[in-house]
Design an enzyme around this catalytic site. Structure first.
Site, PDB file in Angstrom:
ATOM      1  N   SER A 167       0.955  -1.327  -0.202  1.00 18.25           N
ATOM      2  CA  SER A 167      -0.146   0.085   0.061  1.00 18.25           C
ATOM      3  C   SER A 167       0.800   1.071  -0.008  1.00 18.25           C
ATOM      4  CB  SER A 167      -0.773   0.430   0.588  1.00 18.25           C
ATOM      5  OG  SER A 167      -1.539   1.309   1.157  1.00 18.25           O
ATOM      6  N   TYR A 192      -2.686   0.154   9.780  1.00 16.04           N
ATOM      7  CA  TYR A 192      -3.013  -0.892   8.596  1.00 16.04           C
ATOM      8  C   TYR A 192      -1.793  -0.322   8.119  1.00 16.04           C
ATOM      9  CZ  TYR A 192      -4.171  -1.599   3.716  1.00 16.04           C
ATOM     10  OH  TYR A 192      -4.306  -1.272   2.678  1.00 16.04           O
TER      11      TYR A 192
END
Length: 375
Positions: A167, A192
């Site tokens: 990501s 995350y």
């Protein structure tokens, strides 16, 4: 496929018709689109998903219908030797689906033993930056423990290439733009992001110790038809159509490298048949974090053109022909001010170049949304 760097060639895995690919997170937004693309390209595809309730399961089931899997087929008795698999829906020709959670090691082992996959694309993850503030354990279970299970199964069963979703969030508080794979990722701004960074580090260990070829792709703000309902395009379009107020963080002064899903899928499809090799002449004293003496690579994959959030909202308004009611709020914990992908390495190695403009992508998404929800 030739590597664009002079004098080097990517080894390629077997002919497409002999290649069995596992796609985890197959009922997800990117997963569904990728499965459709790989099937069109001639691969045999097995998809898995745990169909959790992070957002409405009905959308996930409707994505599976695009792959020819009817929800009724999931209630049938499974046959992975009782290892936690709920049921299988055969789906389209050369596509089989299992409801399996990557955190279920026994079910994964049975699946890998049965299919002997040539390649794996791991898209399964607990997504969402803000949700990681509320339920951090879910991120460790899926993004760390679950990914470890994927790595172990790939190692044990001789998988030729593991491609996995990382990501843009790994860049965290890094203020240098555009983000380059050579930049530091030592300061994540959310759990995350930390779990995604952890996944890259774990992948390198398996590449280094066991020779498992791994490629990490750092996705940048993916949007398009069948997208996640917790993402801003979904939230904005729905609110405008219902006459509700949208929440605009940091006064709309945020930049995101919005990338249309077809451009993401194109990049994954180019990388998949080409497992990396050790970087010739890699120098540990001048270590480039995106390459290695092991068969390991990390690439940015985005549009390469950040868009101001207010401009993104205005493009949606123009397509809908309605103005949004706006509530301006401060920056949220875990958010970053901007994302901006330098995709030159992916372009250099694989000829990757996104082709979908923001206006075109928003038009596709808005038209799908109105059709799907009947608004």
């Amino acid at each position: 496929m030739m590597n664009m760097r002079e004098g080097t060639v990517h080894p390629t895995i077997e002919a497409v018709q002999d290649t069995r690919v596992l796609v985890t997170g197959a009922a997800g937004f990117i997963g569904m689109h990728l499965c459709l693309r790989l099937l069109r390209d001639g691969y045999t595809v097995v998809g898995i998903d745990n169909l959790n309730h992070y957002y409405e399961v009905s959308l996930k089931l409707d994505r599976l219908r695009q792959l020819g899997v009817e929800p009724e087929s999931l209630s049938e008795a499974g046959n992975l030797d009782g290892a936690g698999e709920r049921g299988t829906g055969r789906g389209m020709q050369r596509f089989t689906f299992y409801q399996v959670d990557i955190s279920d090691r026994a079910a994964l082992e049975a699946l890998f033993a049965r299919w002997q996959f040539t390649a794996v694309v791991n898209l399964a993850a607990q997504a969402g930056v803000r949700y990681s503030l509320q339920n951090p354990a879910a991120y460790v279970e899926s993004n760390v423990s679950g990914f470890l299970n994927i790595l172990e199964c790939c190692r044990a069963h001789g998988v030729r290439h593991l491609v996995y979703a990382s990501s843009s969030s790994v860049y965290g508080l890094n203020a240098k733009t555009p983000y380059s794979e050579a930049d530091g990722i030592a300061h994540p701004a959310s759990l995350y992001a930390a779990t995604k960074k952890g996944g890259e580090l774990m992948a390198h260990v398996y590449s280094h110790l066991y020779g498992l070829a791994t490629t990490g792709l750092r996705f940048f703000t993916v949007y398009g038809p069948w997208g996640r309902p917790d993402m801003s395009p979904h939230l904005f379009v729905g609110a405008v159509l219902r006459g509700e107020t949208i929440r605009v963080f940091n006064g709309g002064d945020m930049l995101r490298d919005f990338t249309y899903v077809d451009d993401i899928v194109e990049g994954v499809a180019r990388v998949l048949p080409c497992p990396p090799e050790p970087q010739p002449g890699w120098d540990a004293c001048l270590a480039d974090a995106a390459t290695s003496s092991a068969p390991y690579r990390v690439y940015n994959i985005g549009n390469g053109a950040p868009v101001r959030l207010l401009d993104f909202i205005e493009a949606i308004e123009d397509r809908l022909g309605h103005k949004a009611l706006r509530e301006y709020l401060p920056m949220q914990p875990g958010d970053v001010y901007q994302t901006w992908a330098d995709c030159s390495r992916l372009q250099h190695d694989f000829g990757y170049s996104p082709t979908t403009s923001l206006r075109e992508g928003i038009a596709h998404f808005v038209d799908w949304y109105r059709d799907y929800y009947g608004i």
